[in-house]
Enzyme design. Structure first.
Site, short mmCIF file in Angstrom:
data_model
loop_
_atom_site.label_atom_id
_atom_site.label_comp_id
_atom_site.label_asym_id
_atom_site.label_seq_id
_atom_site.Cartn_x
_atom_site.Cartn_y
_atom_site.Cartn_z
N GLU A 1 42.28 47.99 122.75
CA GLU A 1 43.35 48.19 123.74
C GLU A 1 44.65 48.42 122.99
O GLU A 1 44.86 47.82 121.94
CB GLU A 1 43.53 46.96 124.63
CG GLU A 1 42.48 46.80 125.69
CD GLU A 1 41.61 45.59 125.41
OE1 GLU A 1 41.94 44.82 124.49
OE2 GLU A 1 40.59 45.43 126.10
N TYR B 1 44.73 56.15 116.10
CA TYR B 1 43.35 56.03 116.59
C TYR B 1 42.78 57.39 117.00
O TYR B 1 41.62 57.69 116.72
CB TYR B 1 43.28 55.06 117.78
CG TYR B 1 43.78 53.67 117.45
CD1 TYR B 1 43.37 53.02 116.30
CD2 TYR B 1 44.66 53.01 118.30
CE1 TYR B 1 43.84 51.75 115.99
CE2 TYR B 1 45.13 51.74 118.00
CZ TYR B 1 44.71 51.12 116.86
OH TYR B 1 45.17 49.86 116.55
C1 LIG Z 1 50.32 51.70 114.12
C2 LIG Z 1 50.48 51.40 112.63
C3 LIG Z 1 49.36 50.45 112.19
C4 LIG Z 1 50.37 52.71 111.83
O1 LIG Z 1 50.37 52.40 110.45
P1 LIG Z 1 50.93 53.43 109.35
O2 LIG Z 1 50.51 52.94 108.02
O3 LIG Z 1 52.39 53.67 109.55
O4 LIG Z 1 50.14 54.76 109.74
P2 LIG Z 1 49.77 55.97 108.76
O5 LIG Z 1 50.91 56.27 107.85
O6 LIG Z 1 48.45 55.69 108.12
O7 LIG Z 1 49.60 57.16 109.78
C5 LIG Z 1 48.31 57.60 110.24
C6 LIG Z 1 48.49 58.44 111.48
O8 LIG Z 1 48.98 57.63 112.55
C7 LIG Z 1 49.90 58.39 113.34
N1 LIG Z 1 51.23 57.76 113.24
C8 LIG Z 1 51.58 56.70 112.47
N2 LIG Z 1 52.86 56.37 112.70
C9 LIG Z 1 53.32 57.25 113.62
C10 LIG Z 1 54.56 57.41 114.29
N3 LIG Z 1 55.59 56.59 114.01
N4 LIG Z 1 54.67 58.39 115.22
C11 LIG Z 1 53.63 59.19 115.52
N5 LIG Z 1 52.42 59.11 114.91
C12 LIG Z 1 52.27 58.14 113.98
C13 LIG Z 1 49.90 59.78 112.78
O9 LIG Z 1 48.89 60.50 113.46
C14 LIG Z 1 49.50 59.54 111.34
O10 LIG Z 1 48.88 60.66 110.77
P3 LIG Z 1 49.80 61.73 109.95
O11 LIG Z 1 50.54 60.93 108.92
O12 LIG Z 1 48.81 62.68 109.39
O13 LIG Z 1 50.73 62.33 110.96
C15 LIG Z 1 51.87 50.78 112.32
O14 LIG Z 1 52.86 51.58 112.93
C16 LIG Z 1 52.04 49.35 112.79
O15 LIG Z 1 51.70 48.39 112.08
N6 LIG Z 1 52.60 49.16 114.00
C17 LIG Z 1 52.87 47.81 114.52
C18 LIG Z 1 51.64 47.09 114.91
C19 LIG Z 1 50.85 47.86 115.95
O16 LIG Z 1 51.39 48.47 116.85
N7 LIG Z 1 49.53 47.81 115.78
C20 LIG Z 1 48.61 48.48 116.66
C21 LIG Z 1 48.34 47.64 117.84
S1 LIG Z 1 47.18 48.47 118.94
#
Ligand SMILES: CC(C)(COP(=O)(O)OP(=O)(O)OC[C@H]1O[C@@H](n2cnc3c(N)ncnc32)[C@H](O)[C@@H]1OP(=O)(O)O)[C@@H](O)C(=O)NCCC(=O)NCCS
Length: 167
Positions: free
Chosen positions: A126, A138
């Site tokens: 979720e 995802y």
């Molecule tokens: C969601 C989260 C885990 C992403 O981690 P991250 O290390 O920044 O992500 P990545 O750099 O590996 O990015 C992978 C893909 O995610 C998407 N993405 C990540 N951050 C994004 C942003 N700020 N806006 C849009 N797309 C994003 C993109 O599709 C990206 O692929 P791309 O780099 O080829 O465009 C991070 O933002 C986080 O910890 N958020 C807070 C906790 C949270 O919300 N967890 C999920 C609960 S369901």
């Protein structure tokens, strides 16, 4: 999954932030709980307690938690529960200072590898409707929106989107 503090960070931090560093993904152990709990508090508005992580590791046979280390420092973690032939992702978080460097993608990739090795057929989770970063992350793995849980999250109140990935 818990509430989050994700903001829309633009892509394009210096790739050398990770290029020269050693990345290690492994299962979480009890000695990692303090570091993971510190990250949890940085990332979510209603963080899990330290005790919740201890209980997950010691008392929940369904639960598996993984961490990602950058030069031996824990900067990301994620968890899932194994329920019959399905994996339910419970949480994923990357240190706010290390986002948009591909670490979330590496961690989810590592988790899905393990889930596949366990012979699971589906993965579900979720996510807050407004959490575009997580939903895009995802979707990149093939997760598709499959439903909604109205007002599932508190602080602030918001619907959850249910996503599924068929392995
Ligand atoms: C969601 C989260 C885990 C992403 O981690 P991250 O290390 O920044 O992500 P990545 O750099 O590996 O990015 C992978 C893909 O995610 C998407 N993405 C990540 N951050 C994004 C942003 N700020 N806006 C849009 N797309 C994003 C993109 O599709 C990206 O692929 P791309 O780099 O080829 O465009 C991070 O933002 C986080 O910890 N958020 C807070 C906790 C949270 O919300 N967890 C999920 C609960 S369901």
């Amino acid at each position: 999954m818990a509430n989050n503090l994700t903001s829309l960070i633009p892509k394009g931090k210096n790739p050398s932030d990770t290029d020269s560093k050693k990345i290690n993904i492994r299962y979480m152990e009890l000695e990692d709980v303090d570091a993971v709990h510190a990250l949890e508090k940085k990332c979510f508005t209603t963080p899990w307690s330290r005790e919740s992580f201890v209980q997950e590791l010691t008392s929940n046979k369904l639960a598996k938690y993984m961490i990602l280390e950058l030069d031996d420092v824990i900067v990301a973690y994620g968890g899932f529960w194994i329920i019959v032939d399905e994996a339910h992702i419970t949480n994923i978080a990357v240190d706010p200072d290390k986002r948009r460097l591909g670490l979330g993608k590496k961690l989810v990739d590592g988790m899905i590898d393990e889930i596949e090795k366990m012979g699971m057929e589906n993965v579900t989770l979720e996510v807050r409707e407004s959490n575009i970063a997580a939903r895009e992350l995802y979707a990149g793995f093939g997760f598709a929106d499959a439903g909604r849980r109205p007002k599932y999250y508190q602080d602030p109140k918001e619907d959850a989107i249910i996503m599924w990935l068929r392995l």
